[in-house]
Scaffold this motif. Structure first.
Motif, PDB file in Angstrom:
ATOM      1  N   LYS A 359       0.934  -1.348  -0.286  1.00  0.00           N
ATOM      2  CA  LYS A 359      -0.424   0.004  -0.144  1.00  0.00           C
ATOM      3  C   LYS A 359       0.482   1.450   0.409  1.00  0.00           C
ATOM      4  CE  LYS A 359      -3.169   2.860   2.524  1.00  0.00           C
ATOM      5  NZ  LYS A 359      -2.941   3.333   3.051  1.00  0.00           N
ATOM      6  N   ASP A 360       2.061   1.039   0.474  1.00  0.00           N
ATOM      7  CA  ASP A 360       2.599   2.217   1.183  1.00  0.00           C
ATOM      8  C   ASP A 360       3.695   2.360   0.117  1.00  0.00           C
ATOM      9  OD1 ASP A 360       0.551   3.439   2.449  1.00  0.00           O
ATOM     10  OD2 ASP A 360       1.715   3.100   4.479  1.00  0.00           O
ATOM     11  N   GLY A 361       4.282   1.026   0.140  1.00  0.00           N
ATOM     12  CA  GLY A 361       5.839   1.629  -0.632  1.00  0.00           C
ATOM     13  C   GLY A 361       6.713   1.112   0.661  1.00  0.00           C
ATOM     14  N   ILE A 362       8.591   0.590   0.190  1.00  0.00           N
ATOM     15  CA  ILE A 362       9.555   0.271   0.816  1.00  0.00           C
ATOM     16  C   ILE A 362       9.533   1.073   1.966  1.00  0.00           C
ATOM     17  CG2 ILE A 362      10.678   0.754  -1.057  1.00  0.00           C
ATOM     18  CD1 ILE A 362      12.642  -1.865   0.117  1.00  0.00           C
ATOM     19  N   THR A 363       9.230   2.431   1.073  1.00  0.00           N
ATOM     20  CA  THR A 363       9.834   3.547   2.028  1.00  0.00           C
ATOM     21  C   THR A 363       9.532   4.127   3.709  1.00  0.00           C
ATOM     22  OG1 THR A 363       8.456   5.400   1.250  1.00  0.00           O
ATOM     23  CG2 THR A 363      10.957   4.742   0.796  1.00  0.00           C
ATOM     24  N   TRP A 364       7.850   3.012   3.264  1.00  0.00           N
ATOM     25  CA  TRP A 364       7.459   2.911   4.520  1.00  0.00           C
ATOM     26  C   TRP A 364       8.104   2.064   5.831  1.00  0.00           C
ATOM     27  CZ3 TRP A 364       6.205  -0.311   8.041  1.00  0.00           C
ATOM     28  CH2 TRP A 364       5.200  -0.355   9.109  1.00  0.00           C
ATOM     29  N   MET A 365       8.967   1.580   5.704  1.00  0.00           N
ATOM     30  CA  MET A 365       9.769   1.191   6.395  1.00  0.00           C
ATOM     31  C   MET A 365      11.019   1.860   7.287  1.00  0.00           C
ATOM     32  SD  MET A 365      10.395  -2.743   6.089  1.00  0.00           S
ATOM     33  CE  MET A 365      11.063  -2.416   3.910  1.00  0.00           C
ATOM     34  N   MET A 366      11.138   3.065   6.605  1.00  0.00           N
ATOM     35  CA  MET A 366      12.110   3.707   7.089  1.00  0.00           C
ATOM     36  C   MET A 366      12.250   4.999   7.875  1.00  0.00           C
ATOM     37  SD  MET A 366      14.220   4.239   3.146  1.00  0.00           S
ATOM     38  CE  MET A 366      15.110   5.207   3.995  1.00  0.00           C
TER      39      MET A 366
END
Length: 366
Positions: A359-366
């Protein structure tokens, strides 16, 4: 054979119960994630065998070694690989039964699928030992989710016919979930812990085993995760939950009981409180149309009794093609449910993280 799971976070587990070691490869993690190794160790310890009379006497420390994808305390963004070495092996226990198909095990199906070349010792790749790498991967996913205030917790809902009280499906708070995670035997009602442990030990004395149910809740879940049909939140969770050895059933919200309700009872009616949209009930377990609704996600996972028991059972010797009686002698859990709790939470974290990145992309994890 494929051991790969995931659309956004991809994991692959490898190894056998009595091989040199087991491990996991995780692909899709962003760079720059600070890993709390002590937290991972605690999660691994929750699952590790040999810590009390309720589990197998096989004692494994489940110490992990990160081989790649980690540098100076942070993820690098490249595939992260971790190894857990097997240190306490009694492989000779299986020499006498290598052609004897243990009832309830994957011996027969594995023998047929892999033409007799599968590693039969301790169940090989079919073993619950392979859940240790899942807990490692899930511990990383949990850390990422907790930074966003998403918490996962479970309790032992039942052992045999002894039932713990259920989560309040509407009002589940972080405090309760955190308290349960700290318990060696997580139940809500303390008296049930005594009764459940007594039943497990009694069953063990009878050279038998027993199953049970784990109830899991996720709070502070973002609204809008998941998709209709094939990538629903239920689909993602169920896929991983049924990958845990011994899982035979999963139900969300009211589960099978919802079939006995009328629509007027099963529907979760809405209301607004301080600009938040909530429902008075949570029969659908926080998921509608395969998409998270913002209510706590709630589900239960049923585990069958450990198939390795010392009671005599009827089976076959597949080499001699004859009927035999056998007892399974070795080191086995009389009930795997207490050690399964962190495994359920681990795969839940992985499924949820995969849905969030979708839903929000990999940058959500950072």
């Amino acid at each position: 054979m494929s051991s790969l799971w995931g659309s956004n976070i991809k994991i692959s587990i490898f190894g056998e119960s009595h091989g040199k070691g087991i491990g996991v490869l995780i692909d899709g993690l962003s760079s720059g994630i600070l890993l709390d190794l002590d937290f991972i160790k605690k999660e691994m310890k929750r699952r590790a065998p040999g810590n009390n009379p309720l589990s197998t006497p096989r004692k494994e420390g489940d110490k992990f070694e990160i081989l790649s994808g980690y540098f100076n305390g942070y993820t690098t963004g490249t595939p992260l690989c971790a190894m857990i070495y097997n240190t306490n092996l009694h492989s000779k226990d299986y020499d006498e039964i290598k052609s004897k198909m243990r009832p309830g095990h994957a011996d027969y199906t594995g023998y047929i699928k892999y033409n007799g070349f599968n590693d039969y010792r301790g169940g090989g790749h079919f073993s619950g030992r392979l859940t240790a790498p899942l807990v490692f991967a899930g511990a990383i996913a949990k850390q990422i989710l907790q930074k966003k205030h998403i918490f996962i917790g479970s309790h032992i809902k039942s052992i045999g016919n002894i039932q713990d009280i259920s989560f309040d499906p509407v009002n589940i708070n972080e405090k309760l979930l955190k308290e349960l995670i700290q318990k060696d035997f997580p139940v809500i009602e303390e008296l049930k812990e005594i009764n459940m442990k007594e039943l497990i030990l009694k069953t063990k004395e009878e050279m038998d085993s027993i199953g049970g149910i784990v109830e899991t809740a996720i709070v502070n879940v973002p609204i809008g995760l998941g998709s209709p049909f094939f990538d629903s939140i239920e689909s993602k969770l169920a896929h991983l939950l049924f990958s845990i050895p011994a899982v035979k059933g999963v139900e969300f919200g009211a589960g099978f009981d919802i079939a006995n309700m009328k629509g007027s009872q099963a529907n979760d009616e809405y209301y607004i409180e301080e600009d938040e949209i909530k429902t008075y009930t949570n029969h659908n377990g926080g998921i509608l149309g395969g998409i998270s609704s913002g209510m706590p996600i709630l589900f239960r996972t049923a585990f069958k009794p450990t198939p390795s028991i010392e009671k005599a059972q009827k089976t076959i010797d597949i080499k001699k093609m004859e009927n035999i009686d056998m007892k399974v002698i070795g080191r086995h859990d009389p009930c795997i449910v207490p050690r399964a709790v962190p495994v359920v939470e681990a795969v839940t974290a992985l499924a949820l993280l995969d849905a969030i990145i979708e839903k929000d992309g990999i940058t959500w994890m950072m």
